[in-house]
Design an enzyme around this catalytic site. Structure first.
Site, PDB file in Angstrom:
ATOM      1  N   ASN A  96       0.844  -1.200   0.000  1.00  0.00           N
ATOM      2  CA  ASN A  96       0.000   0.000   0.000  1.00  0.00           C
ATOM      3  C   ASN A  96       0.869   1.236   0.000  1.00  0.00           C
ATOM      4  O   ASN A  96       1.802   1.306  -0.825  1.00  0.00           O
ATOM      5  CB  ASN A  96      -1.138  -0.041   1.041  1.00  0.00           C
ATOM      6  CG  ASN A  96      -0.779  -0.228   2.483  1.00  0.00           C
ATOM      7  OD1 ASN A  96      -0.258  -1.255   2.858  1.00  0.00           O
ATOM      8  ND2 ASN A  96      -1.079   0.740   3.331  1.00  0.00           N
ATOM      9  N   ASP A  97       0.627   2.210   0.846  1.00  0.00           N
ATOM     10  CA  ASP A  97       1.202   3.552   0.708  1.00  0.00           C
ATOM     11  C   ASP A  97       2.681   3.612   0.305  1.00  0.00           C
ATOM     12  O   ASP A  97       3.502   2.908   0.883  1.00  0.00           O
ATOM     13  CB  ASP A  97       1.145   4.296   2.044  1.00  0.00           C
ATOM     14  CG  ASP A  97      -0.165   4.153   2.765  1.00  0.00           C
ATOM     15  OD1 ASP A  97      -1.084   3.552   2.209  1.00  0.00           O
ATOM     16  OD2 ASP A  97      -0.256   4.650   3.897  1.00  0.00           O
ATOM     17  N   GLN A 151       4.528   0.453   2.133  1.00  0.00           N
ATOM     18  CA  GLN A 151       3.857  -0.445   3.066  1.00  0.00           C
ATOM     19  C   GLN A 151       3.762  -1.810   2.390  1.00  0.00           C
ATOM     20  O   GLN A 151       3.279  -1.921   1.256  1.00  0.00           O
ATOM     21  CB  GLN A 151       2.456   0.094   3.382  1.00  0.00           C
ATOM     22  CG  GLN A 151       2.479   1.362   4.213  1.00  0.00           C
ATOM     23  CD  GLN A 151       2.876   1.070   5.645  1.00  0.00           C
ATOM     24  OE1 GLN A 151       2.101   0.541   6.410  1.00  0.00           O
ATOM     25  NE2 GLN A 151       4.113   1.386   5.998  1.00  0.00           N
ATOM     26  N   TRP A 207      -3.281  -7.307   3.275  1.00  0.00           N
ATOM     27  CA  TRP A 207      -2.666  -6.380   4.238  1.00  0.00           C
ATOM     28  C   TRP A 207      -2.301  -7.105   5.536  1.00  0.00           C
ATOM     29  O   TRP A 207      -3.036  -7.987   5.995  1.00  0.00           O
ATOM     30  CB  TRP A 207      -3.674  -5.255   4.510  1.00  0.00           C
ATOM     31  CG  TRP A 207      -3.129  -4.135   5.345  1.00  0.00           C
ATOM     32  CD1 TRP A 207      -2.500  -3.022   4.885  1.00  0.00           C
ATOM     33  CD2 TRP A 207      -3.200  -4.002   6.764  1.00  0.00           C
ATOM     34  NE1 TRP A 207      -2.159  -2.216   5.942  1.00  0.00           N
ATOM     35  CE2 TRP A 207      -2.577  -2.785   7.100  1.00  0.00           C
ATOM     36  CE3 TRP A 207      -3.708  -4.798   7.788  1.00  0.00           C
ATOM     37  CZ2 TRP A 207      -2.452  -2.334   8.413  1.00  0.00           C
ATOM     38  CZ3 TRP A 207      -3.591  -4.356   9.104  1.00  0.00           C
ATOM     39  CH2 TRP A 207      -2.974  -3.138   9.396  1.00  0.00           C
ATOM     40  N   PHE A 259       4.194   1.379  10.174  1.00  0.00           N
ATOM     41  CA  PHE A 259       3.250   2.126   9.347  1.00  0.00           C
ATOM     42  C   PHE A 259       3.974   3.232   8.572  1.00  0.00           C
ATOM     43  O   PHE A 259       5.181   3.401   8.675  1.00  0.00           O
ATOM     44  CB  PHE A 259       2.135   2.699  10.233  1.00  0.00           C
ATOM     45  CG  PHE A 259       0.969   1.743  10.417  1.00  0.00           C
ATOM     46  CD1 PHE A 259       1.117   0.379  10.267  1.00  0.00           C
ATOM     47  CD2 PHE A 259      -0.296   2.230  10.750  1.00  0.00           C
ATOM     48  CE1 PHE A 259       0.038  -0.497  10.430  1.00  0.00           C
ATOM     49  CE2 PHE A 259      -1.375   1.374  10.909  1.00  0.00           C
ATOM     50  CZ  PHE A 259      -1.215   0.010  10.761  1.00  0.00           C
ATOM     51  N   SER A 260       3.188   4.029   7.854  1.00  0.00           N
ATOM     52  CA  SER A 260       3.758   4.952   6.874  1.00  0.00           C
ATOM     53  C   SER A 260       4.635   6.045   7.469  1.00  0.00           C
ATOM     54  O   SER A 260       4.498   6.412   8.631  1.00  0.00           O
ATOM     55  CB  SER A 260       2.641   5.591   6.066  1.00  0.00           C
ATOM     56  OG  SER A 260       2.154   4.629   5.170  1.00  0.00           O
ATOM     57  N   ARG A 269      -0.573   9.258  13.219  1.00  0.00           N
ATOM     58  CA  ARG A 269       0.346   8.487  12.352  1.00  0.00           C
ATOM     59  C   ARG A 269       0.802   9.221  11.085  1.00  0.00           C
ATOM     60  O   ARG A 269       0.306  10.274  10.743  1.00  0.00           O
ATOM     61  CB  ARG A 269      -0.279   7.152  11.968  1.00  0.00           C
ATOM     62  CG  ARG A 269      -1.562   7.216  11.182  1.00  0.00           C
ATOM     63  CD  ARG A 269      -1.950   5.799  10.749  1.00  0.00           C
ATOM     64  NE  ARG A 269      -3.263   5.764  10.140  1.00  0.00           N
ATOM     65  CZ  ARG A 269      -4.391   5.598  10.816  1.00  0.00           C
ATOM     66  NH1 ARG A 269      -4.369   5.471  12.129  1.00  0.00           N
ATOM     67  NH2 ARG A 269      -5.540   5.589  10.185  1.00  0.00           N
ATOM     68  N   GLU A 295      -5.123  10.691   7.696  1.00  0.00           N
ATOM     69  CA  GLU A 295      -3.998   9.879   7.216  1.00  0.00           C
ATOM     70  C   GLU A 295      -3.066  10.613   6.239  1.00  0.00           C
ATOM     71  O   GLU A 295      -3.448  11.551   5.554  1.00  0.00           O
ATOM     72  CB  GLU A 295      -4.476   8.594   6.509  1.00  0.00           C
ATOM     73  CG  GLU A 295      -5.366   7.719   7.344  1.00  0.00           C
ATOM     74  CD  GLU A 295      -5.618   6.353   6.720  1.00  0.00           C
ATOM     75  OE1 GLU A 295      -5.625   5.388   7.475  1.00  0.00           O
ATOM     76  OE2 GLU A 295      -5.833   6.242   5.494  1.00  0.00           O
TER      77      GLU A 295
HETATM   78  C1  FRU Z   1      -3.154   4.567   4.679  1.00  0.00           C
HETATM   79  C2  FRU Z   1      -2.729   3.874   5.956  1.00  0.00           C
HETATM   80  C3  FRU Z   1      -1.813   4.733   6.785  1.00  0.00           C
HETATM   81  C4  FRU Z   1      -1.070   3.743   7.596  1.00  0.00           C
HETATM   82  C5  FRU Z   1      -0.889   2.619   6.620  1.00  0.00           C
HETATM   83  C6  FRU Z   1      -0.902   1.264   7.232  1.00  0.00           C
HETATM   84  O1  FRU Z   1      -3.420   3.687   3.642  1.00  0.00           O
HETATM   85  O2  FRU Z   1      -3.872   3.490   6.693  1.00  0.00           O
HETATM   86  O3  FRU Z   1      -2.494   5.698   7.553  1.00  0.00           O
HETATM   87  O4  FRU Z   1       0.160   4.225   8.048  1.00  0.00           O
HETATM   88  O5  FRU Z   1      -1.950   2.724   5.693  1.00  0.00           O
HETATM   89  O6  FRU Z   1      -0.589   0.292   6.289  1.00  0.00           O
END
Ligand code: FRU
Length: 554
Positions: A125-126, A142, A150, A182-183, A251, A296
């Site tokens: 992801n991110d 991510q 996930w 996390f990100s 976060r 986020e």
């Molecule tokens: C956004 C998010 C971030 C978090 C990450 C976790 O997609 O929810 O806020 O850090 O993904 O994977």
């Protein structure tokens, strides 16, 4: 009866709780692990002397749907002990090797994106830690290396000279006792303000969130080898704002150097918006201010309006591609506009790159595309250059694929003439390369201007999927309000990138854009004849057509 079943279940659970164990002397680069989504996730741990313990969850199965891998070079020469709370026969399939299982098929798979970054195995992801350093772009992300859904948030890593041709590197941040990774973001601490490096070898410093069910805290890590390996700061966490916000949602730290003030800025999403923190050394952070209205993945960056460096505005940005334009004095962001949106569809959690040598503000976003049937999921979208432009509605963000993308295009056909929809469709579809039966669907770029003669709707489909649906009566473009710069205009320009599993559309030179899953690639019947391009609409014509093949980046 129920009770005895329960006892039996507990007995088995306890058996698994005893955990199956596999020990090996590490001689090879990779561990190959068999995965099936037919089975539950169980705890999987890796232990060896002198290496941090790693605890994740995995769906190991003796009847795998696909294999994932773990780079074990950090354990070389050591005895690695792997324990698994699930079925022992699944664990016993795990083996070390110098190659990834099924390596020959990687990047050649039927539904592998050809000009968008995707990971060899697992979930992404991110985008995280986007930075240019020493001739390379670094994209961290991510990542769940253990399956295509996930979980186990880890920072994956890829490098590229041009943001298009990526080399996947070993992951750099793994879950630890503070939580999963996390990100976050990366900066080059060129004056070694953090003291993590030396004057001669200043560090790259990373800020990230460690996530646990009770709270999220902010941590830092550094690299002294140009971003290839990261060391976590022993004083972590550097920010724990749980009590201030009475929330576990704190976060995604976004750090940058604020030149006029000579200090670091960290933007953090906290509960209902983005907070600003400042620091002189990247370790000690002071809370300064907060802007409500975001969720986020913050970003905050300056851009000149229409290229005029005397008129610089700041863009405060959130995960869902909404932004505010305003002023920033190093501590407080003051919005001067409401929320706007320049892009929609599959894009989420985009981040801009720090330190791009020519000063461009380049953004890359994540798309949760399911490349159905593949041992990986998710991809990055095309990197785009962001600019601020004066428009009829005020100053707005504009997003266009970076100029480097042109290097992937080779012309198939072009025409300046005004063609009827019928003529345009014939010309385009004649120029399409041999299309086969859906296998290895073509990658294409189409630029064209659609000219209406009635204030009704018109658009374009590709292989039966609607790419553009423009309704001049309602002023909607694929369901979203859209009004061109000249409000009386009957024309719309489209710049469309079609990959195997995703499609991106940039309208009127990037004033608005959207992205979507490509439907045909997904479970397309092997023998159906693809329909190709279909312009439609009452008495429309199409001008300035240019159709290109897009080269694969792998
Ligand atoms: C956004 C998010 C971030 C978090 C990450 C976790 O997609 O929810 O806020 O850090 O993904 O994977």
């Amino acid at each position: 009866m129920k009770r005895s079943l329960c006892v039996i279940a507990t007995f088995f659970a306890l058996c698994f709780a005893q955990a199956a164990e596999l020990s090996m002397k590490v001689k090879c680069r990779y561990l190959n692990l068999p995965v099936s989504h037919e089975v539950e996730r169980y705890r999987l741990t890796f232990k060896a002397k002198g290496v941090d313990d790693l605890s994740v969850v995995a769906r190991l199965s003796a009847n795998p749907e696909y294999w994932v891998f773990k780079d074990i070079s950090a354990y070389e020469g050591k005895t690695l002990t792997i324990t698994f709370d699930g079925p022992e026969d699944a664990l016993m399939q795990v083996y070390q090797a110098d190659t990834i299982r099924d390596v020959a098929s990687i990047y050649r798979e039927r539904n592998r994106p050809q000009f968008h970054f995707s990971t060899r195995r697992g979930w992404i992801n991110d985008p995280n830690g986007c930075i240019w350093h020493n001739g390379q772009y670094h994209l961290y992300y991510q990542h769940n290396p253990f399956e295509r859904e996930w979980g186990n948030m880890t920072w994956g890593h890829a490098t590229s000279p041009d943001l298009l041709h990526w080399t996947e590197q070993p992951p750099v941040l793994f879950p630890d006792t503070l939580g999963t990774m996390f990100s976050g973001s990366a900066v080059f601490d060129k004056d070694n303000t953090s003291g993590f490096g030396t004057k001669k070898n200043p560090p790259l410093v990373y800020a990230y969130t460690a996530d646990r069910s009770e709270k999220e805290v902010q941590c830092i890590a550094y690299s002294l080898d140009g971003g290839m390996t990261l060391h976590k700061y022993e004083g972590n966490p550097v920010i724990d704002s749980h009590d201030r916000w009475q929330s576990r949602d704190t976060r995604d730290p976004r750090v940058f150097w604020y030149e006029p003030g000579g200090h670091w800025v960290l933007v953090l999403n906290e509960r209902n918006g983005h907070s600003i923190y400042t620091s002189d050394n990247l370790k000690d952070w002071t809370y300064r201010s907060h802007v409500n209205g975001f969720w986020e993945c913050p970003d905050l960056f300056p851009l000149p309006v229409d290229g005029n460096t005397k008129d610089v505005r700041w863009v405060m940005y959130g995960a869902s591609n909404t932004y505010m334009i305003g002023r920033f004095d190093g501590k407080v962001f003051t919005p001067e506009s409401g929320k706007h949106r320049f892009s929609s569809g599959a894009i989420y959690a985009a981040q801009t790159f720090n330190n791009v040598p020519d000063g461009r503000r380049i953004q890359i976003g994540w798309a949760n595309i399911d490349h159905r049937g593949m041992p990986f999921r998710g991809q990055m979208l095309l990197p785009t250059e962001l600019t601020l432009r004066s428009t009829k509605d005020g100053v707005r963000l504009v997003s266009k694929p970076i100029a480097e993308v042109a290097s992937l295009l080779s012309p198939l056909c072009s025409s300046k003439d005004a063609l009827s929809s019928q003529e345009a469709n014939v010309a385009l579809n004649k120029a399409l390369p041999q299309r086969g039966s859906g296998e290895g669907a073509n990658c294409l770029h189409l630029r064209a201007t659609l000219n209406l003669t009635y204030a009704t709707s018109a658009g374009l489909k590709f292989d039966g999927q609607t790419l553009v649906d423009y309704d001049l009566n309602r002023n909607t473009l694929n369901g979203q309000f859209y009004s061109p710069q000249d409000p009386t205009s009957l024309s719309l320009t489209m710049d469309i990138y079609i990959d195997r599993t995703s499609i991106e559309v940039f309208i009127d030179d990037g004033l608005y854009s959207y992205s979507m899953e490509r439907r045909r690639a997904i479970g397309a019947a092997q023998n159906t004849i693809p329909k190709g391009f279909e312009f439609w609409g009452s008495d429309i014509n199409v001008t300035d057509i240019r159709l290109d093949a897009v080269e694969s980046c792998w």
